[in-house]
Design a protein around this motif. Structure first.
Motif, mmCIF file in Angstrom:
data_model
loop_
_atom_site.group_PDB
_atom_site.id
_atom_site.type_symbol
_atom_site.label_atom_id
_atom_site.label_comp_id
_atom_site.label_asym_id
_atom_site.label_seq_id
_atom_site.Cartn_x
_atom_site.Cartn_y
_atom_site.Cartn_z
ATOM 1 N N PHE A 1 6.830 8.956 -33.928
ATOM 2 C CA PHE A 1 5.667 8.512 -34.705
ATOM 3 C C PHE A 1 5.118 9.645 -35.566
ATOM 4 O O PHE A 1 5.076 10.800 -35.141
ATOM 5 N N CYS B 1 10.813 3.858 -35.151
ATOM 6 C CA CYS B 1 9.998 3.152 -34.168
ATOM 7 C C CYS B 1 10.051 3.934 -32.858
ATOM 8 O O CYS B 1 10.735 4.943 -32.761
ATOM 9 N N GLY B 2 9.346 3.465 -31.852
ATOM 10 C CA GLY B 2 9.283 4.232 -30.616
ATOM 11 C C GLY B 2 10.210 3.732 -29.521
ATOM 12 O O GLY B 2 10.104 4.166 -28.377
ATOM 13 N N ILE B 3 11.137 2.822 -29.840
ATOM 14 C CA ILE B 3 11.947 2.231 -28.774
ATOM 15 C C ILE B 3 12.711 3.302 -27.998
ATOM 16 O O ILE B 3 12.640 3.376 -26.774
ATOM 17 N N SER C 1 -1.577 8.188 -22.152
ATOM 18 C CA SER C 1 -0.634 7.132 -22.501
ATOM 19 C C SER C 1 0.610 7.726 -23.159
ATOM 20 O O SER C 1 0.558 8.808 -23.718
ATOM 21 N N TRP C 2 1.693 6.986 -23.072
ATOM 22 C CA TRP C 2 2.953 7.436 -23.662
ATOM 23 C C TRP C 2 2.758 7.710 -25.141
ATOM 24 O O TRP C 2 2.125 6.942 -25.857
ATOM 25 N N ALA D 1 8.285 -1.252 -33.219
ATOM 26 C CA ALA D 1 9.537 -1.505 -33.934
ATOM 27 C C ALA D 1 9.362 -2.671 -34.905
ATOM 28 O O ALA D 1 9.880 -2.644 -36.018
ATOM 29 N N GLN E 1 2.684 3.633 -18.522
ATOM 30 C CA GLN E 1 2.517 3.687 -19.974
ATOM 31 C C GLN E 1 1.087 4.091 -20.325
ATOM 32 O O GLN E 1 0.870 4.842 -21.266
ATOM 33 N N TYR F 1 10.535 5.163 -25.623
ATOM 34 C CA TYR F 1 9.903 4.368 -24.567
ATOM 35 C C TYR F 1 10.911 3.868 -23.527
ATOM 36 O O TYR F 1 10.540 3.578 -22.403
ATOM 37 N N VAL F 2 12.160 3.746 -23.908
ATOM 38 C CA VAL F 2 13.160 3.306 -22.933
ATOM 39 C C VAL F 2 13.954 4.494 -22.373
ATOM 40 O O VAL F 2 14.935 4.311 -21.668
ATOM 41 N N THR G 1 13.957 -1.951 -19.810
ATOM 42 C CA THR G 1 12.955 -0.903 -19.629
ATOM 43 C C THR G 1 13.141 -0.306 -18.246
ATOM 44 O O THR G 1 13.897 -0.815 -17.430
ATOM 45 N N CYS H 1 6.000 -0.376 -29.040
ATOM 46 C CA CYS H 1 6.899 0.620 -29.628
ATOM 47 C C CYS H 1 6.805 0.572 -31.144
ATOM 48 O O CYS H 1 7.344 1.424 -31.829
ATOM 49 N N ASN I 1 7.739 -1.298 -37.962
ATOM 50 C CA ASN I 1 8.569 -0.369 -38.730
ATOM 51 C C ASN I 1 9.776 -1.044 -39.357
ATOM 52 O O ASN I 1 10.275 -0.599 -40.377
#
Lengths: 356, 322, 155
Positions: free
Chosen positions: A282, A247-249, A276-277, B219, A66, A252-253, A57, B217, B222
């Motif tokens: 999504f 997903c939000g990875i 917030s992020w 993940a 965040q 977020y990274v 991160t 996140c 999901n």
């Protein structure tokens, strides 16, 4: 070279200790016991920074947490007349000065994207502006690119100094710290002794070697039109994005992803407004009040991610790509979606596109 | 191991006329990363691979990306499954999210898949892998220069270390010979026991430490083949509002409890939630404990028999003691 | 972190009760009409049936600081909707056995069956459970800041 200082490996923690008396010092440390991942956290006595590989991160959270409280509010009812309500507001709390020690050039370059959006427009974001003003970046010249890195493909590189105040170069026995501006220069005496000529020369050699390194294949900065032409090619996006799990990875990274949502969280008469992020991956990101969603599936959502970084953003901000090639979205992706490949193939013939 | 990869492609070639597409694995952006492959042309079947890097459970795509329900005139969907993945397919059939008739399942007996992060810790410089396979109790990774060997105990995914179903429980064609499970039935899940050996207070601290890293996140949600609510997850619903945007310990804790509780009696222990977590949180552990409870209380294991019903979706008036 | 010291008997704790509309809510009412004395820690939330009782209601209450959660409904075989409590008892028992795994004392959660006429039984259930929660003390809650020293390394 401007001002320099030399810190031995052994003196590193004591230098950080000295700095932490005056400011919050953020360093990369492991995410947990015996974990592979690295995250940035505030310096605590005895914790040495882990500089050998890129963090999972980002230090993004130092300038753009965040979750942050934009304001706190409290309704107060008049004792005499209960129907009269006043509201008590508190906003923009002062933050302590901070330093991010040991981020990579790509992590820091990401903030140039933020600057465009939060500082250089019609309105300045006071929260971001305050943090930007009070935070220094001591950036490590990068010597460990891996197979997901592609900084040179987006106009950056392992020795890119954009956005940094101090420059950390690993040399024999320790690190040479070089100041890149006045703000950085002031801190040098607190970090270590002045470097010797030999050390400076050795650092220069290291710096030049890194600067000549090319990380990533090809040039990904000229895809504005190619993206527009591919926009409605459904089969293309289906082939590229089928494996995405939405997903939000990746967001977020990402050092350049700045999307956020604002919510009021209340309990009885008190509450706070939070920023917030958010993540364009999504479903709720584009959900409208009517229930309609203009990006109902992951295919439109991922297309937007590609478009934003490689087409819309450069279109709006003089060709500046909103991607710094850190490769985190590829490395952290649970299904290895590779944005480089998706961008590169934008220009290829319809039949030749393969998603790996 | 190359032979299994070839057998896989050959098998799908034979039946491709009846298939709309094949979901399998192929090599990703580097030799260490496998990635899901969606193959729509028989000529592309050569891209398929099978090796211990193929850790992804592909069954989630059947509901989330494709619509694998029975449809008139629709061709079948070909899918590659390991033992654990096949249980997810069974669970999805049980709950009627997919239809058995729409599927052509290639089952692969599996001796375990690799946790890349554990491997990287042992050998950060590892790259340019030619082949990777399991030999006895070791993982053999062959690069251009040399062959590295790692004890399986140190490099496999946590779920694989306690795998009781290496062989697919449902398939049309089995690729390779069935294997003997590493762990026999009745043996308690070792990691659950490990945590339960500690006091209540310590367990809470353990979860606080682990969940503190969560970046929400989503993940884990999901990637979960059995998280079937998709865009209607209560986690993000505004009305009713279950969870605030705050990112305190309570929110992180509760988020993971939502996932765990919704999977009680349904989780097939494919470990995807844990594999995909960028912060390396052992989130599957909660579900393992729930499975243990469901096994003890209701004598049920998820994803073994397409005819049965998950016990928390039904009831039995005659049961006593609860 | 809240003090973990056992609370004094006088200190009121917070127990959240989820009561089915047709039996236990009536039972609590009966207890009140009959003036059966009860401890005052309980706050009642009326639900249509224990079949509506999402285990996450209990989890959320406990995570956000409730000291105890009590679920009560019609006796099995007597559900107003015929089968709601058959579903509920499975869910509640699974939850009860799971809670200790995440560090929540199983004693903070209880489910019971009390009919509308059983005012006396209701008094007894509330009394017993309240006493039990007082023995356990206030819910220590979650640490907002993690305790680095108390690290527990497992894998």
């Amino acid at each position: 070279m401007s001002g320099t200082a030399y810190i031995t490996h052994n003196e590193l923690t004591s230098a950080l200790e000295r700095l932490s008396k005056e400011m919050d010092v953020w360093i990369p440390v492991e995410t947990g016991d015996k974990k592979w991942g690295i995250q940035f956290s505030k310096y605590q006595p005895g914790k040495a920074p882990l500089l050998e590989r890129q963090s999972t991160t980002l230090p993004k959270k130092v300038l753009f947490p965040q979750v942050e409280t934009l304001l706190r509010f409290c309704y107060q009812k008049d004792v005499e007349d209960r129907s009269r309500v006043t509201i008590d507001l508190k906003d923009l709390e002062d933050m302590a000065p901070a330093m991010v020690f040991g981020a990579r050039p790509c992590d820091v370059r990401g903030f140039l994207t933020f600057d465009q959006v939060f500082l250089n427009g019609l309105h300045k974001d006071p929260y971001y502006a305050q943090r930007r003003e009070k935070t220094l970046f001591a950036t490590l010249v990068c010597e460990t690119p891996d197979s997901a890195c592609f900084c040179s493909s987006v106009g950056s590189g392992p020795a890119d100094q954009a956005g940094s105040d101090l420059w950390i170069i690993p040399i024999e026995g320790g690190y040479l710290i070089e100041s890149l501006n006045e703000r950085g220069e002031k801190l040098l005496p607190k970090m270590g002794k002045e470097a010797t000529q030999d050390q400076i020369e050795s650092a220069q050699r290291f710096q030049e070697k890194a600067a000549n390194e090319r990380v990533g294949e090809g040039d990904l900065t000229r895809y504005v039109r190619a993206f527009e032409e591919r926009f409605s090619d459904k089969a293309y996006w289906r082939d590229m994005v089928s494996k995405c799990i939405s997903c939000g990875i990746c967001t977020y990274v990402c050092p350049t992803c700045y999307c956020f949502t604002i919510t009021d969280e209340m309990k009885e008469l008190e509450g706070e407004r939070l920023r917030s992020w958010d993540s364009c991956m999504f479903h709720q990101y584009t959900q409208e009040a009517s229930g309609h969603n203009p990006r109902p599936t992951k295919f439109e959502r991922y297309r937007n991610r590609v478009g934003h970084k490689f087409s819309y953003f450069p279109d709006k901000y003089n060709g500046m790509i909103s991607c710094c090639g850190c490769g985190r979205c590829i490395r952290s992706c649970p299904v290895s979606v590779d944005i480089r490949q998706i961008v590169r193939q934008l220009k290829e013939e319809a039949g030749d596109c393969v998603s790996t | 191991m190359g032979s299994k990869t070839e057998a896989l492609a050959k098998q799908f070639e034979k039946v491709f006329d009846d298939l709309e597409l094949v979901i399998g694995w192929e090599t990703g952006f580097d030799s260490l990363h496998a990635t899901p492959a969606f193959i729509r042309q028989p000529s592309a079947l050569g891209r398929l691979i099978w090796n211990p890097f193929c850790s992804h459970n592909l069954s989630g795509y059947l509901t989330k990306t494709l619509n694998a329900t029975a449809q008139e005139d629709a061709k079948k969907i070909g899918i590659c499954v390991k033992g654990c993945d096949s249980r997810s397919v069974v669970a999805l059939i049980q709950e009627k999210f997919i239809s058995r008739e729409r599927l052509y399942i290639a089952g692969i007996p599996c001796r375990g898949t690799v946790d890349l992060r554990r491997l990287m810790r042992l050998k950060p410089s590892l790259k340019d892998v030619n082949t990777v396979h399991i030999e006895g109790n070791e993982l053999a990774v062959e690069t251009a220069r040399q062959t590295h060997r790692f004890p399986l105990q140190d490099v496999l995914l946590r779920k694989c270390l306690q795998c009781r179903y290496p062989n697919p429980v449902l398939y049309d064609e089995l690729i390779g010979e069935p294997l003997t499970p590493r762990v026999t039935e009745g043996q308690a899940p070792p990691f659950v026991d490990k945590l339960e050996a500690h006091s209540l207070e310590q367990r809470r601290v353990f979860w606080e430490r682990e969940l503190d890293r969560c970046i929400r996140c989503y993940a884990c949600r999901n990637a979960c083949p059995l998280c079937v609510c998709q865009d209607n997850c209560i986690l993000e619903s505004r009305m009713p509002k279950w969870l605030s945007q705050r990112s305190g310990m309570s929110e992180k804790f509760f988020f993971h409890m939502i996932h765990a509780v919704h999977l009680a009696g349904r989780c097939t222990e494919c470990g995807e939630c844990e594999r995909v977590c960028p912060m390396e949180i052992p989130v599957a552990l909660m579900k393992e404990k729930l499975n243990q409870v469901v096994k003890e209380l209701l004598d049920y294991e998820a994803g073994l028999n397409p005819e049965t019903q998950p016990p928390l979706l039904t009831f039995d008036p005659s049961e006593t003691g609860i | 972190m809240k003090s973990e010291a056992a609370s004094t008997p006088e200190q009121e704790l917070r127990i959240v009760g989820f009561l089915c509309n047709w039996c236990s809510y009536g039972g609590a009412d009966t207890a009140g009409i009959c003036r059966f004395k009860q401890p005052t820690d309980l706050r009642i939330i009326r639900i249509p049936c224990t079949g509506r009782m999402d285990p996450l209601f209990a989890v959320k209450a406990l995570i956000y600081g409730a000291d105890g959660v009590l679920v009560s409904g019609c006796h099995p075989k007597d559900c107003h909707y015929a089968v709601g409590n058959y579903y509920a008892r499975r869910r509640m028992e699974v939850l009860k056995r799971f809670l200790p795994f995440i560090g929540i004392d199983t004693g903070r959660f209880r489910y019971s069956w009390v009919s509308a006429s059983e005012g006396q039984l209701w008094q007894q259930v509330v009394k017993e459970f309240s006493e039990q929660i007082h023995r356990l003390g206030a819910n220590p809650g979650l640490h907002e800041k993690i305790d680095v020293e108390a690290s527990l390394f497992l894998f």
